[in-house]
Design a protein around this motif. Structure first.
Motif, PDB file in Angstrom:
ATOM      1  N   ALA A   3       9.213   5.272   1.491  1.00  0.00           N
ATOM      2  CA  ALA A   3       8.962   3.876   1.117  1.00  0.00           C
ATOM      3  C   ALA A   3       7.625   3.397   1.679  1.00  0.00           C
ATOM      4  O   ALA A   3       6.822   2.791   0.967  1.00  0.00           O
ATOM      5  N   HIS A   4       7.404   3.688   2.941  1.00  0.00           N
ATOM      6  CA  HIS A   4       6.179   3.176   3.545  1.00  0.00           C
ATOM      7  C   HIS A   4       4.946   3.916   3.060  1.00  0.00           C
ATOM      8  O   HIS A   4       3.878   3.332   2.900  1.00  0.00           O
ATOM      9  N   ARG A   5       5.129   5.189   2.802  1.00  0.00           N
ATOM     10  CA  ARG A   5       3.994   5.930   2.260  1.00  0.00           C
ATOM     11  C   ARG A   5       3.625   5.381   0.881  1.00  0.00           C
ATOM     12  O   ARG A   5       2.451   5.228   0.551  1.00  0.00           O
ATOM     13  N   THR A   6       4.639   5.058   0.118  1.00  0.00           N
ATOM     14  CA  THR A   6       4.403   4.501  -1.211  1.00  0.00           C
ATOM     15  C   THR A   6       3.653   3.178  -1.132  1.00  0.00           C
ATOM     16  O   THR A   6       2.679   2.952  -1.850  1.00  0.00           O
ATOM     17  N   MET A   7       4.101   2.305  -0.227  1.00  0.00           N
ATOM     18  CA  MET A   7       3.415   1.009  -0.076  1.00  0.00           C
ATOM     19  C   MET A   7       1.958   1.218   0.310  1.00  0.00           C
ATOM     20  O   MET A   7       1.054   0.580  -0.212  1.00  0.00           O
ATOM     21  N   TRP A   8       1.775   2.150   1.232  1.00  0.00           N
ATOM     22  CA  TRP A   8       0.421   2.414   1.719  1.00  0.00           C
ATOM     23  C   TRP A   8      -0.472   2.930   0.593  1.00  0.00           C
ATOM     24  O   TRP A   8      -1.594   2.486   0.404  1.00  0.00           O
ATOM     25  N   GLU A   9       0.086   3.839  -0.210  1.00  0.00           N
ATOM     26  CA  GLU A   9      -0.721   4.408  -1.283  1.00  0.00           C
ATOM     27  C   GLU A   9      -1.009   3.370  -2.368  1.00  0.00           C
ATOM     28  O   GLU A   9      -2.086   3.361  -2.963  1.00  0.00           O
ATOM     29  N   ALA A  10      -0.055   2.480  -2.590  1.00  0.00           N
ATOM     30  CA  ALA A  10      -0.271   1.400  -3.555  1.00  0.00           C
ATOM     31  C   ALA A  10      -1.427   0.516  -3.077  1.00  0.00           C
ATOM     32  O   ALA A  10      -2.308   0.123  -3.855  1.00  0.00           O
ATOM     33  N   ARG A  11      -1.434   0.231  -1.798  1.00  0.00           N
ATOM     34  CA  ARG A  11      -2.513  -0.602  -1.261  1.00  0.00           C
ATOM     35  C   ARG A  11      -3.867   0.094  -1.434  1.00  0.00           C
ATOM     36  O   ARG A  11      -4.855  -0.528  -1.821  1.00  0.00           O
ATOM     37  N   MET A  12      -3.888   1.387  -1.145  1.00  0.00           N
ATOM     38  CA  MET A  12      -5.135   2.148  -1.293  1.00  0.00           C
ATOM     39  C   MET A  12      -5.625   2.098  -2.743  1.00  0.00           C
ATOM     40  O   MET A  12      -6.815   1.976  -3.010  1.00  0.00           O
ATOM     41  N   ASP A  13      -4.663   2.149  -3.650  1.00  0.00           N
ATOM     42  CA  ASP A  13      -4.978   2.052  -5.073  1.00  0.00           C
ATOM     43  C   ASP A  13      -5.648   0.736  -5.415  1.00  0.00           C
ATOM     44  O   ASP A  13      -6.670   0.699  -6.082  1.00  0.00           O
ATOM     45  N   ARG A  14      -5.016  -0.355  -4.986  1.00  0.00           N
ATOM     46  CA  ARG A  14      -5.581  -1.677  -5.249  1.00  0.00           C
ATOM     47  C   ARG A  14      -6.990  -1.754  -4.676  1.00  0.00           C
ATOM     48  O   ARG A  14      -7.905  -2.249  -5.323  1.00  0.00           O
ATOM     49  N   LEU A  15      -7.163  -1.254  -3.472  1.00  0.00           N
ATOM     50  CA  LEU A  15      -8.478  -1.307  -2.837  1.00  0.00           C
ATOM     51  C   LEU A  15      -9.508  -0.532  -3.635  1.00  0.00           C
ATOM     52  O   LEU A  15     -10.636  -0.977  -3.811  1.00  0.00           O
TER      53      LEU A  15
END
Lengths: 109, 109
Positions: free
Chosen positions: A85-97
């Motif tokens: 779950a947390h890895r997913t959130m982190w990767e989503a954030r990286m995507d947005r960035l």
DNA sequence: CTATAAGTTAGCTATTTAGCTAAGTGTCTT
DNA sequence: AAGACACTTAGCTAAATAGCTAACTTATAG
């Protein structure tokens, strides 16, 4: 105060205990079979098994003089879920960035 | 003697530190911002941050008097990989067992 | 029925961890 | 230049962890 997920990660923070998990994935095993190959006194090793049992990773049953340990159903679930779950959130954030960076790149004067 | 994966799981075995991970997923933050809302003295809290940095979970940089922490790229990868791999092996074994049980069921005299 | 095997319990030591307070070092702000 | 701010360092205590040996209990094997 320490809850189940604390104990879960704590149990996996020791190489002896991770080795036990790996062994138990191949099937249930007795204390002495698990102990084999670990260069430590049996009582010391048994403390590791107790930590693992308290953490919910494994269960054990005794028959005669032999105690058999086995992986617990869904043992690895909670921790894997937390991490995924947390890895997913982190990767989503990286995507947005990175989309944002792209956009700024394309629209720079 | 303790290696990186030991430190990784150990770092995540504390609720304060998991909360910091959750906060950093939303973006970098200064020590005092991270400390906010944690009922413990600042030096105590900073030890947690040091543990996290040593574990490879986060990095920090200082500018002026402010130190900013951020998640490290692929921070959660190694641990997630370990868990996912082992969970997969475990589930594969459960599958084989249940197929075996099925077979014995169907072929019972 | 005795000996051995498989755990278990008790009790000790050393190290690490998690917490604290008090005092110190730079860096802004006024 | 003085004061406040954002950490940092030092040094202490209490509890938890990881290790050991020695002695004990309960099965099983001979």
């Amino acid at each position: 105060m320490t809850n189940q997920i604390d104990r879960f990660f704590s149990a996996l923070s020791d190489p002896t205990r991770r080795a036990v998990v790996e062994q138990l994935i191949d099937g249930p095993a007795a204390v002495s079979a698990l102990h084999d190959g670990h260069a430590m006194a049996l009582p010391t090793f048994m403390k590791h098994l107790k930590v693992m049992e308290d953490s919910g990773l494994v269960t054990s049953t005794k028959k005669g003089r032999v105690r058999t340990y086995q992986m617990r159903q869904d043992a690895l679930r909670a921790g894997a879920d937390w991490l995924n779950a947390h890895r997913t959130m982190w990767e989503a954030r990286m995507d947005r960035l990175s989309r944002l960076a792209d956009h700024m790149e394309r629209t720079r004067s």
